[in-house]
Design a protein around this motif. Structure first.
Motif, mmCIF file in Angstrom:
data_model
loop_
_atom_site.group_PDB
_atom_site.id
_atom_site.type_symbol
_atom_site.label_atom_id
_atom_site.label_comp_id
_atom_site.label_asym_id
_atom_site.label_seq_id
_atom_site.Cartn_x
_atom_site.Cartn_y
_atom_site.Cartn_z
ATOM 1 N N HIS A 44 -17.781 8.258 15.448
ATOM 2 C CA HIS A 44 -18.705 9.014 14.609
ATOM 3 C C HIS A 44 -18.283 10.478 14.504
ATOM 4 O O HIS A 44 -18.651 11.172 13.545
ATOM 5 C CB HIS A 44 -20.136 8.904 15.146
ATOM 6 N N GLY A 161 -29.825 1.074 20.416
ATOM 7 C CA GLY A 161 -28.935 0.764 19.301
ATOM 8 C C GLY A 161 -27.760 -0.066 19.757
ATOM 9 O O GLY A 161 -27.086 0.272 20.727
ATOM 10 N N SER A 205 -35.845 -2.860 17.745
ATOM 11 C CA SER A 205 -35.972 -1.424 17.954
ATOM 12 C C SER A 205 -37.445 -1.056 18.141
ATOM 13 O O SER A 205 -38.313 -1.506 17.390
ATOM 14 C CB SER A 205 -35.395 -0.660 16.757
ATOM 15 N N VAL A 220 -28.724 7.733 19.455
ATOM 16 C CA VAL A 220 -29.298 7.570 18.115
ATOM 17 C C VAL A 220 -30.051 8.816 17.686
ATOM 18 O O VAL A 220 -29.942 9.277 16.540
ATOM 19 C CB VAL A 220 -30.201 6.326 18.062
ATOM 20 N N ALA A 223 -34.587 8.609 15.615
ATOM 21 C CA ALA A 223 -35.176 7.279 15.399
ATOM 22 C C ALA A 223 -35.597 6.600 16.696
ATOM 23 O O ALA A 223 -36.466 5.722 16.677
ATOM 24 C CB ALA A 223 -34.187 6.399 14.644
ATOM 25 N N THR A 224 -35.019 6.984 17.827
ATOM 26 C CA THR A 224 -35.287 6.268 19.080
ATOM 27 C C THR A 224 -35.782 7.170 20.203
ATOM 28 O O THR A 224 -36.139 6.669 21.272
ATOM 29 C CB THR A 224 -34.016 5.538 19.567
ATOM 30 N N THR A 244 -27.088 10.218 15.935
ATOM 31 C CA THR A 244 -26.640 9.746 14.623
ATOM 32 C C THR A 244 -27.750 9.755 13.589
ATOM 33 O O THR A 244 -27.482 9.813 12.385
ATOM 34 C CB THR A 244 -26.051 8.328 14.734
ATOM 35 N N SER A 245 -29.015 9.713 14.023
ATOM 36 C CA SER A 245 -30.133 9.768 13.076
ATOM 37 C C SER A 245 -30.752 11.159 13.012
ATOM 38 O O SER A 245 -31.815 11.336 12.420
ATOM 39 C CB SER A 245 -31.201 8.737 13.451
ATOM 40 N N GLY A 246 -30.099 12.152 13.619
ATOM 41 C CA GLY A 246 -30.598 13.512 13.602
ATOM 42 C C GLY A 246 -31.375 13.870 14.856
ATOM 43 O O GLY A 246 -31.693 13.022 15.685
#
Length: 319
Positions: A44, A161, A205, A220, A223-224, A244-246
């Motif tokens: 990533h 994830g 999830s 993540v 989101a998590t 990865t989701s901010g």
């Protein structure tokens, strides 16, 4: 030489900023060695670089890639440790730690130059493709589990994830070391893959866990994050190696301090830890899961697959 470089930043479509073409061979530098790359893998980190995170426009073009395995000039097979400057080898005394493709050209090329101290002997039991998967995702997972969280056999860990290189590495390493590994994913295919890697429980999830865990492997982000904070036991540890989701909008500080939860960051690991990890994988007959292998000329397709998030395991490029 052929190389895959970021030539412009493309936040919404990372592959659009990638160019595969001819670049100059690495220049000779004292205490550095040029490696003939036989395999490299994506992370990533490459997507962030293509989006313009961590690089400045005046640094472009920059050859992407942090992971590689290949041949040193003496013909020996080596794995590249991609952290430059942390141990003082090959750079000035005041140079901060950096990763390949941030200050120095990376590994998605026919050749890459690194400080000679960064070369780790490649075990003959591993293929070049397998070895090229290890220095970033697998080394980071190893450090998160056994150095940061200090987990020991019999303890439990939640991996948020499933499917990506770091997550699959954490599941496989944790299971091989006797940990109870719990995995979450929105994808039924990825949950099945995690179970095949040795996960004891695979859940949707955000689902309620069978019990609170000793540690959480978190990469993540937004989101998590709330689920991670609620899933770790009082006094447990959340180890973060990405978002990865901010970034989460709420840090959940009240729950963190009341339950005395430790939150630690991790970025890859040391050269010695990479050597230990390679030896561990050989002894346990553990191998990275490779999603797909592309020729270097197909780097755009490889990056597109990584950005799409449908992969399970590592994506490998071979010059």
């Amino acid at each position: 030489m052929l190389a895959a470089s970021v030539t412009r930043f493309s936040p919404d479509s990372p592959a659009d900023g990638l160019e595969v073409g001819d670049r100059p061979e690495p220049a000779r530098r004292d205490a550095w060695t040029t490696v003939d790359v036989r395999a490299a893998s994506l992370n990533h980190h490459d997507l962030w670089s293509l989006r313009g995170v961590g690089l400045r426009a005046e640094q472009l073009p920059m050859i992407l890639g942090t992971d590689a395995a290949g041949y040193a000039p003496d013909g020996s097979a080596v794995v590249v440790h991609a952290v430059i400057g942390a141990d003082g080898h090959g750079v000035g005394p005041d140079e901060p730690r950096t990763l390949l493709s941030e200050r120095y050209d990376g590994t998605l090329a026919e050749q890459v130059s690194v400080p000679t101290h960064n070369l780790v002997p490649m075990p003959s039991d591993l293929s070049f493709e397998e070895a090229a998967c290890i220095p970033t995702a697998w080394l980071t997972a190893y450090r998160m589990l056994f150095r940061s969280a200090r987990l020991t056999p019999g303890q439990s860990v939640l991996v948020q994830g499933a499917g990506g290189g770091l997550a699959t590495a954490a599941v496989a390493l944790g299971a091989a070391a006797g940990l109870e590994v719990i995995v979450t994913s929105r994808s039924g295919t990825k949950r099945a893959a995690a179970a095949a890697l040795g996960a004891a429980h695979v859940l949707e999830s955000g689902a309620r866990l069978p019990h609170r865990v000793d540690a959480v492997i978190e990469s993540v982000g937004a989101a998590t994050w709330s689920h991670s904070v609620r899933s770790v036991r009082p006094g447990g540890t959340i180890v973060v190696a990405g978002a990865t989701s901010g970034d989460p909008t709420a840090a959940e500080l009240t729950r963190i301090f009341f339950n005395e939860i430790s939150v630690l960051g991790a970025t890859m690991g040391t050269r010695d830890e990479l050597s230990d990890l390679l030896a561990f994988m050989v002894r346990t007959d553990l191998r990275p899961r490779i999603d797909r292998t592309y020729p270097l000329s197909g780097a755009r397709d490889a990056v597109t697959r990584l950005a799409g998030g449908e992969h399970v395991g590592k994506i490998v490029l071979t010059p």
